[in-house]
Design an enzyme around this catalytic site. Sequence first.
Site, PDB file in Angstrom:
ATOM      1  N   ARG A  44      18.887  15.175  -6.539  1.00  0.00           N
ATOM      2  CA  ARG A  44      17.490  15.293  -6.853  1.00  0.00           C
ATOM      3  C   ARG A  44      17.223  16.460  -7.801  1.00  0.00           C
ATOM      4  NH1 ARG A  44      15.525  15.222  -0.722  1.00  0.00           N
ATOM      5  NH2 ARG A  44      17.748  15.070  -0.256  1.00  0.00           N
ATOM      6  N   GLY A  45      18.222  17.329  -7.949  1.00  0.00           N
ATOM      7  CA  GLY A  45      18.021  18.598  -8.656  1.00  0.00           C
ATOM      8  C   GLY A  45      17.593  18.511 -10.103  1.00  0.00           C
ATOM      9  N   GLU A 100      22.260  16.666 -15.648  1.00  0.00           N
ATOM     10  CA  GLU A 100      22.657  17.333 -14.402  1.00  0.00           C
ATOM     11  C   GLU A 100      21.937  18.686 -14.309  1.00  0.00           C
ATOM     12  OE1 GLU A 100      23.719  17.527 -11.534  1.00  0.00           O
ATOM     13  OE2 GLU A 100      25.881  17.831 -11.348  1.00  0.00           O
ATOM     14  N   ASP A 101      21.664  19.140 -13.101  1.00  0.00           N
ATOM     15  CA  ASP A 101      21.013  20.449 -12.972  1.00  0.00           C
ATOM     16  C   ASP A 101      22.019  21.582 -13.188  1.00  0.00           C
ATOM     17  OD1 ASP A 101      22.329  19.941 -10.566  1.00  0.00           O
ATOM     18  OD2 ASP A 101      20.672  20.525  -9.272  1.00  0.00           O
ATOM     19  N   ASP A 104      28.936  23.272 -11.353  1.00  0.00           N
ATOM     20  CA  ASP A 104      29.461  24.374 -10.537  1.00  0.00           C
ATOM     21  C   ASP A 104      30.989  24.217 -10.476  1.00  0.00           C
ATOM     22  OD1 ASP A 104      29.185  26.539  -8.691  1.00  0.00           O
ATOM     23  OD2 ASP A 104      29.150  25.164  -7.010  1.00  0.00           O
ATOM     24  N   LYS A 132      28.031  27.219 -14.326  1.00  0.00           N
ATOM     25  CA  LYS A 132      28.675  28.392 -13.711  1.00  0.00           C
ATOM     26  C   LYS A 132      30.172  28.279 -13.981  1.00  0.00           C
ATOM     27  CE  LYS A 132      25.784  28.280  -9.565  1.00  0.00           C
ATOM     28  NZ  LYS A 132      25.872  28.245  -8.095  1.00  0.00           N
ATOM     29  N   PHE A 153      23.692  31.850  -6.249  1.00  0.00           N
ATOM     30  CA  PHE A 153      23.045  30.648  -5.717  1.00  0.00           C
ATOM     31  C   PHE A 153      21.609  30.636  -6.221  1.00  0.00           C
ATOM     32  CE2 PHE A 153      20.994  27.776  -2.771  1.00  0.00           C
ATOM     33  CZ  PHE A 153      21.928  26.748  -2.705  1.00  0.00           C
ATOM     34  N   ASP A 160      16.886  23.184  -5.160  1.00  0.00           N
ATOM     35  CA  ASP A 160      16.414  23.616  -3.837  1.00  0.00           C
ATOM     36  C   ASP A 160      17.378  24.528  -3.097  1.00  0.00           C
ATOM     37  OD1 ASP A 160      18.406  21.527  -3.320  1.00  0.00           O
ATOM     38  OD2 ASP A 160      17.735  21.674  -1.248  1.00  0.00           O
ATOM     39  N   ARG A 166      11.968  23.885  -4.814  1.00  0.00           N
ATOM     40  CA  ARG A 166      12.129  23.020  -5.998  1.00  0.00           C
ATOM     41  C   ARG A 166      10.940  23.170  -6.948  1.00  0.00           C
ATOM     42  NH1 ARG A 166      16.329  19.216  -5.191  1.00  0.00           N
ATOM     43  NH2 ARG A 166      16.601  18.567  -3.036  1.00  0.00           N
TER      44      ARG A 166
HETATM   45  P1  5GP Z   1      29.750  20.710  -8.376  1.00  0.00           P
HETATM   46  O1  5GP Z   1      30.202  19.349  -7.991  1.00  0.00           O
HETATM   47  O2  5GP Z   1      29.825  20.993  -9.853  1.00  0.00           O
HETATM   48  O3  5GP Z   1      30.423  21.780  -7.567  1.00  0.00           O
HETATM   49  O4  5GP Z   1      28.264  20.850  -7.899  1.00  0.00           O
HETATM   50  C1  5GP Z   1      27.211  20.399  -8.589  1.00  0.00           C
HETATM   51  C2  5GP Z   1      26.013  20.325  -7.681  1.00  0.00           C
HETATM   52  O5  5GP Z   1      26.020  21.361  -6.689  1.00  0.00           O
HETATM   53  C3  5GP Z   1      24.758  20.565  -8.459  1.00  0.00           C
HETATM   54  O6  5GP Z   1      24.268  19.367  -8.998  1.00  0.00           O
HETATM   55  C4  5GP Z   1      23.830  21.138  -7.423  1.00  0.00           C
HETATM   56  O7  5GP Z   1      23.219  20.085  -6.714  1.00  0.00           O
HETATM   57  C5  5GP Z   1      24.743  21.862  -6.484  1.00  0.00           C
HETATM   58  N1  5GP Z   1      24.729  23.297  -6.790  1.00  0.00           N
HETATM   59  C6  5GP Z   1      25.637  24.010  -7.482  1.00  0.00           C
HETATM   60  N2  5GP Z   1      25.266  25.297  -7.576  1.00  0.00           N
HETATM   61  C7  5GP Z   1      24.088  25.400  -6.940  1.00  0.00           C
HETATM   62  C8  5GP Z   1      23.167  26.480  -6.716  1.00  0.00           C
HETATM   63  O8  5GP Z   1      23.351  27.627  -7.136  1.00  0.00           O
HETATM   64  N3  5GP Z   1      22.027  26.154  -6.031  1.00  0.00           N
HETATM   65  C9  5GP Z   1      21.773  24.915  -5.562  1.00  0.00           C
HETATM   66  N4  5GP Z   1      20.667  24.718  -4.884  1.00  0.00           N
HETATM   67  N5  5GP Z   1      22.605  23.881  -5.755  1.00  0.00           N
HETATM   68  C10 5GP Z   1      23.746  24.124  -6.445  1.00  0.00           C
END
Ligand code: 5GP
Length: 178
Positions: A44-45, A100-101, A104, A132, A153, A160, A166
């Site tokens: 949802r991000g 994508e938001d 990570d 990141k 974070f 969220d 959000r």
């Molecule tokens: P990845 O699969 O790249 O580790 O994670 C991506 C998803 O993790 C993002 O779309 C997001 O939903 C969540 N995420 C990563 N970092 C953060 C953060 O700092 N805050 C929040 N709320 N969600 C995060």
Amino acid sequence: MGQDYSIDQMISAKSIAARIEALAREIEGRFGGTDKLVVVGLLRGSFVFIADLVRELDLPVEVDFLEASSYGDAMESSREVRILKDLRGEIAGRDVLVVEDIVDTGHTLSAVVKLLSSREPARLETIALLDKPSRREVDIRATWTGFEIPDAFVVGYGIDYAQRNRNLPYIGEVRLPD
Ligand code: 5GP
């Protein structure tokens, strides 16, 4: 229930808007002449980001959404990515932009790109509001990134913490009490 943490502003609403304008011009350059770009928001991000981005794009667009499993209510990413809600439309032979938001560890974007590529779109590009790089476990980078941020974070602008924050207009860093 009260909120037992504080939020420090990291990226202002004004900076986000300016960055989106610049990114939109780059995307228009890449997809100029497209019949209709399918812009896929990862729920949802990305819902605030995609809303602002498509309104800045001077291209014919279709909007679709995909939901992949992510953090749940915790701060740690799970390694396994599951598709919770698939696209409504077909993307074979189409130009696709995945929105994508945050990238990570990279597991989510990598799994989504793999899945959508298997459907043989004409072109598939990706955009992430935040990146990141220090957290990466999978070697992947979005075609376009809004902002590189440190290992913090973050919340706001669609993102969220346990389904809160959000609706903040800016990106903020969550600070837990000692
Ligand atoms: P990845 O699969 O790249 O580790 O994670 C991506 C998803 O993790 C993002 O779309 C997001 O939903 C969540 N995420 C990563 N970092 C953060 C953060 O700092 N805050 C929040 N709320 N969600 C995060």
